[in-house]
Design a protein around this motif. Structure first.
Motif, mmCIF file in Angstrom:
data_model
loop_
_atom_site.group_PDB
_atom_site.id
_atom_site.type_symbol
_atom_site.label_atom_id
_atom_site.label_comp_id
_atom_site.label_asym_id
_atom_site.label_seq_id
_atom_site.Cartn_x
_atom_site.Cartn_y
_atom_site.Cartn_z
ATOM 1 N N GLU A 49 0.830 -1.202 0.000
ATOM 2 C CA GLU A 49 0.000 0.000 0.000
ATOM 3 C C GLU A 49 0.863 1.250 0.000
ATOM 4 O OE1 GLU A 49 -3.290 2.235 -0.326
ATOM 5 O OE2 GLU A 49 -3.269 0.041 -0.330
ATOM 6 N N THR A 50 1.940 1.223 0.785
ATOM 7 C CA THR A 50 2.838 2.370 0.828
ATOM 8 C C THR A 50 3.497 2.599 -0.533
ATOM 9 O OG1 THR A 50 3.292 1.985 3.174
ATOM 10 C CG2 THR A 50 4.884 3.313 1.953
ATOM 11 N N ALA A 51 3.958 1.509 -1.158
ATOM 12 C CA ALA A 51 4.614 1.644 -2.469
ATOM 13 C C ALA A 51 3.654 2.192 -3.515
ATOM 14 C CB ALA A 51 5.161 0.292 -2.915
ATOM 15 N N GLN A 52 2.401 1.773 -3.476
ATOM 16 C CA GLN A 52 1.412 2.255 -4.439
ATOM 17 C C GLN A 52 1.161 3.746 -4.260
ATOM 18 O OE1 GLN A 52 -0.767 -2.117 -4.413
ATOM 19 N NE2 GLN A 52 -1.900 -0.341 -3.686
ATOM 20 N N GLN A 53 1.067 4.183 -3.029
ATOM 21 C CA GLN A 53 0.839 5.603 -2.767
ATOM 22 C C GLN A 53 2.062 6.443 -3.134
ATOM 23 O OE1 GLN A 53 -2.103 6.967 -2.077
ATOM 24 N NE2 GLN A 53 -2.841 4.857 -2.321
ATOM 25 N N ARG A 54 3.263 5.908 -2.861
ATOM 26 C CA ARG A 54 4.485 6.622 -3.248
ATOM 27 C C ARG A 54 4.554 6.787 -4.750
ATOM 28 N NH1 ARG A 54 8.886 2.907 -0.948
ATOM 29 N NH2 ARG A 54 10.217 4.123 -2.362
ATOM 30 N N LEU A 55 4.144 5.753 -5.476
ATOM 31 C CA LEU A 55 4.188 5.804 -6.932
ATOM 32 C C LEU A 55 3.266 6.900 -7.458
ATOM 33 C CD1 LEU A 55 5.763 4.159 -9.018
ATOM 34 C CD2 LEU A 55 3.758 2.689 -9.273
ATOM 35 N N ILE A 56 2.071 6.981 -6.912
ATOM 36 C CA ILE A 56 1.141 8.033 -7.329
ATOM 37 C C ILE A 56 1.683 9.399 -6.947
ATOM 38 C CG2 ILE A 56 -1.182 8.950 -6.984
ATOM 39 C CD1 ILE A 56 -2.116 6.048 -6.574
ATOM 40 N N GLY A 57 2.339 9.486 -5.795
ATOM 41 C CA GLY A 57 2.951 10.753 -5.393
ATOM 42 C C GLY A 57 4.017 11.211 -6.369
ATOM 43 N N GLN A 58 4.779 10.265 -6.902
ATOM 44 C CA GLN A 58 5.801 10.633 -7.889
ATOM 45 C C GLN A 58 5.174 11.059 -9.217
ATOM 46 O OE1 GLN A 58 8.988 11.052 -6.979
ATOM 47 N NE2 GLN A 58 8.069 10.555 -4.998
ATOM 48 N N LEU A 59 4.040 10.462 -9.584
ATOM 49 C CA LEU A 59 3.316 10.941 -10.765
ATOM 50 C C LEU A 59 2.970 12.412 -10.600
ATOM 51 C CD1 LEU A 59 1.693 10.650 -13.420
ATOM 52 C CD2 LEU A 59 -0.246 9.906 -11.996
ATOM 53 N N HIS A 60 2.548 12.813 -9.399
ATOM 54 C CA HIS A 60 2.204 14.220 -9.156
ATOM 55 C C HIS A 60 3.427 15.118 -9.308
ATOM 56 C CE1 HIS A 60 -1.356 12.690 -6.508
ATOM 57 N NE2 HIS A 60 -1.581 12.550 -7.799
ATOM 58 N N ARG A 61 4.618 14.604 -8.976
ATOM 59 C CA ARG A 61 5.835 15.386 -9.180
ATOM 60 C C ARG A 61 6.158 15.532 -10.660
ATOM 61 N NH1 ARG A 61 10.927 13.107 -6.383
ATOM 62 N NH2 ARG A 61 11.799 15.024 -7.266
ATOM 63 N N VAL A 62 6.028 14.425 -11.391
ATOM 64 C CA VAL A 62 6.399 14.433 -12.807
ATOM 65 C C VAL A 62 5.399 15.240 -13.628
ATOM 66 C CG1 VAL A 62 6.757 12.967 -14.837
ATOM 67 C CG2 VAL A 62 7.592 12.219 -12.611
ATOM 68 N N TYR A 63 4.108 14.980 -13.416
ATOM 69 C CA TYR A 63 3.038 15.666 -14.134
ATOM 70 C C TYR A 63 2.149 16.374 -13.103
ATOM 71 C CZ TYR A 63 4.252 12.841 -18.254
ATOM 72 O OH TYR A 63 4.912 12.254 -19.316
ATOM 73 N N PRO A 64 2.509 17.590 -12.703
ATOM 74 C CA PRO A 64 1.806 18.261 -11.597
ATOM 75 C C PRO A 64 0.310 18.422 -11.816
ATOM 76 C CG PRO A 64 3.870 19.385 -12.112
ATOM 77 C CD PRO A 64 3.660 18.379 -13.187
ATOM 78 N N GLU A 65 -0.141 18.464 -13.072
ATOM 79 C CA GLU A 65 -1.573 18.647 -13.308
ATOM 80 C C GLU A 65 -2.402 17.478 -12.790
ATOM 81 O OE1 GLU A 65 0.047 16.801 -17.168
ATOM 82 O OE2 GLU A 65 0.703 18.170 -15.576
ATOM 83 N N THR A 66 -1.742 16.336 -12.524
ATOM 84 C CA THR A 66 -2.494 15.183 -12.027
ATOM 85 C C THR A 66 -2.833 15.303 -10.544
ATOM 86 O OG1 THR A 66 -0.460 13.946 -11.525
ATOM 87 C CG2 THR A 66 -1.417 13.676 -13.734
ATOM 88 N N ARG A 67 -2.245 16.286 -9.844
ATOM 89 C CA ARG A 67 -2.565 16.463 -8.425
ATOM 90 C C ARG A 67 -4.052 16.729 -8.211
ATOM 91 N NH1 ARG A 67 2.249 17.571 -5.455
ATOM 92 N NH2 ARG A 67 4.010 18.152 -6.809
#
Length: 518
Positions: free
Chosen positions: A400-418
């Motif tokens: 669960e932690t790894a899945q949430q971290r992965l989504i958090g990194q998506l927000h860094r790469v493509y900020p519009e996904t926040r």
């Protein structure tokens, strides 16, 4: 192997190498021999096609309900009621994959179900950006062009590099590259060359992690081979194609129909529990419910499946074969997260992006850029279908932690996904890819075994050819079929590869001097 004046369909590299077909009859006459192919991934499908086209009676056994192996797909339904097809994630179909593409041409002669992506961008978390779109295809200009245009290389970096340590990359030959580099890790080879740190992470580490392994555990020979296949050894370039439909529709459903038309007996949801050598020759395959007799067998399984079946099936080959199979290892777990978002990513986002330095995120795909199913969902809802990959995760990783971290990194790469709401998500955890560790080459099986009626195929197999990943799977399946066809005096199937050695005479000479000086 020969270099002919002709090329495989669609190829651009005039130095592509032909592995000629063995001579023989074009088709069985009289009572056909029989072969059981165990495993319905790329290797098993290639073997089944190659055998059945010559009139061999083939039965294919697959433990899952669908074909495709690690490229299989299955139906699911999203929270908004939409039907969708899930898979284990993005795969790049490089133009160097001559034998895989030949397999797909059986049902798609012009490869119209593949779509080219216009770029292969790489991003590092420190802001550095690279791209292969404008890099020349032909070596050595491809490497020089990348170095000249890449922000990860500067003139100031060159004096600090160890050119002698880099020479093995200039003349990669198979299998000699394993004699030279299998005892070294990919990380240590790059460290000895003293590539700029940015280039180390942005280019080479992204490639090495394509094997789902930490570069510290990966054989430098595998990384050097990959460098040869995709960069210095081939003029096909670094850009690639992707299926424009989910894997079943684009690839495996048509191939299933093709196999059935050839008379192949398909057994899906049919794991093979045990294989026993028959007293009068051949093999008895036990699926639990039934026992089937075949003259020959091709094992086209992943590492875990091959080990499990070998443990339950004594007497198939000599004891050395069993010992080497037992020593094989599986790469660490990886995660594929697919998100259906309620709003689009920015219009200029690439279809595929390789990343480095973003915690556990290794790449990002925007599926509606090429896949019809995702595109239709995006048009209907106004959202995006985004896929994230995380490779070489530790055994103790909290999912669960790894899945949430992965989504958090998506927000860094493509900020519009926040600001996007996740309409639905699928998280696929797998740990079934082969690991190619330091000093592991000698334990990997060859296509042939000590039993002339038993062959092995898959991306874990030693082929003696410059192939890797999906192309190694397809090539090994064809090699397994060819070995059996030769026994029955049937014509084999022609294969193609990138050049089997460094293509530039000057670089080969330098590499030879470097080897002599060590």
């Amino acid at each position: 192997m020969t270099r002919g004046h002709r090329l495989p369909p669609g190829a651009l590299d005039r130095q592509a190498v032909c592995v000629p077909a063995s001579p023989g009859a074009s088709r069985v006459t009289g009572t056909p021999p029989s072969t059981a192919v165990v495993g319905g991934g790329i290797a098993g499908l290639a073997a089944a096609v190659a055998l059945a086209e010559r009139g061999v009676r083939v039965a294919l056994f697959e433990r899952e309900a669908t074909l495709g192996g690690r490229l299989a797909g299955w139906s699911t339904r999203l929270a908004d009621g939409s039907p969708a097809t899930m898979s284990r994630g993005f795969h790049a179909f490089f133009r160097q994959y001559y034998n895989l593409r030949a397999l797909l041409r059986r049902t798609d002669p012009h490869l119209e179900r593949l779509t080219p992506l216009p770029d292969y961008p790489l991003w590092h978390a420190d802001g550095m950006r690279d791209s292969f779109r404008r890099v020349p295809r032909t070596p050595p200009w491809s490497a020089m062009g990348f170095a000249l245009t890449s922000p990860s290389f500067t003139v100031r970096d060159l004096p600090g590099m160890n050119a002698r340590a880099a020479l093995p990359l200039m003349d990669v030959r198979v299998p000699e590259v394993y004699d030279r580099l299998d005892s070294v890790s990919a990380h240590d080879l790059l460290a000895s060359i003293r590539f700029p740190e940015a280039a180390h992470h942005l280019a080479f580490e992204v490639f090495s992690r394509s094997f789902f392994a930490d570069p510290r555990r990966l054989s430098a020979a595998e990384m050097a081979l990959m460098f040869h296949i995709y960069f210095l050894g081939s003029a096909e370039g670094l850009l690639f194609d992707v299926p424009n439909d989910p894997f079943p529709a684009a690839l495996w459903d048509p191939l299933r129909d093709y196999l059935e038309n050839l008379g192949v007996d398909l057994h899906l949801s049919a794991p093979v529990d045990r294989i026993s050598p028959a007293p009068d020759g051949g093999f008895d395959l036990d699926t639990g419910a039934h026992t089937h007799r075949y003259d020959t067998c091709v094992l086209a399984l992943d590492t875990g499946g091959l080990q499990q079946l070998s443990r339950s099936s004594p007497g198939l080959a000599d004891e050395d074969w069993y010992a080497r199979i037992a020593r094989l290892r599986t790469a660490p777990a990886f995660l594929v997260s697919r998100l259906w978002l309620d709003r689009p990513v920015a219009a200029d986002r690439a279809g595929f992006l390789g990343t480095s330095g973003y915690d556990n995120l290794d790449n990002v795909s925007v599926l509606e850029r090429w896949e019809h199913e995702a595109h239709n969902w995006s048009r209907r809802t106004g959202g995006s279908v985004v896929e994230l990959h995380a490779y070489a995760l530790g055994d103790t990783t909290d999912r669960e932690t790894a899945q949430q971290r992965l989504i958090g990194q998506l927000h860094r790469v493509y900020p519009e996904t926040r600001a996007a709401r996740v309409v639905d998500a699928r998280h696929e955890w797998r740990a079934d890819c082969p690991l190619f560790p330091v000093d592991g080459y000698a334990d990997r099986p060859t296509v042939r075994t000590s039993n002339p009626s038993l062959m092995v195929a898959g991306d874990l197999v030693r082929t003696g050819l410059p192939v890797a990943l999906m192309e190694r799977a397809a090539t090994s399946g064809m090699l397994a079929a060819n070995a059996l066809l030769a026994q029955w005096r049937l014509r084999g199937h022609e294969l193609w590869t990138v050049p089997s050695r460094g293509r530039n005479a000057v670089l080969r000479k330098l590499a030879g001097r470097g080897a002599a000086g060590r």
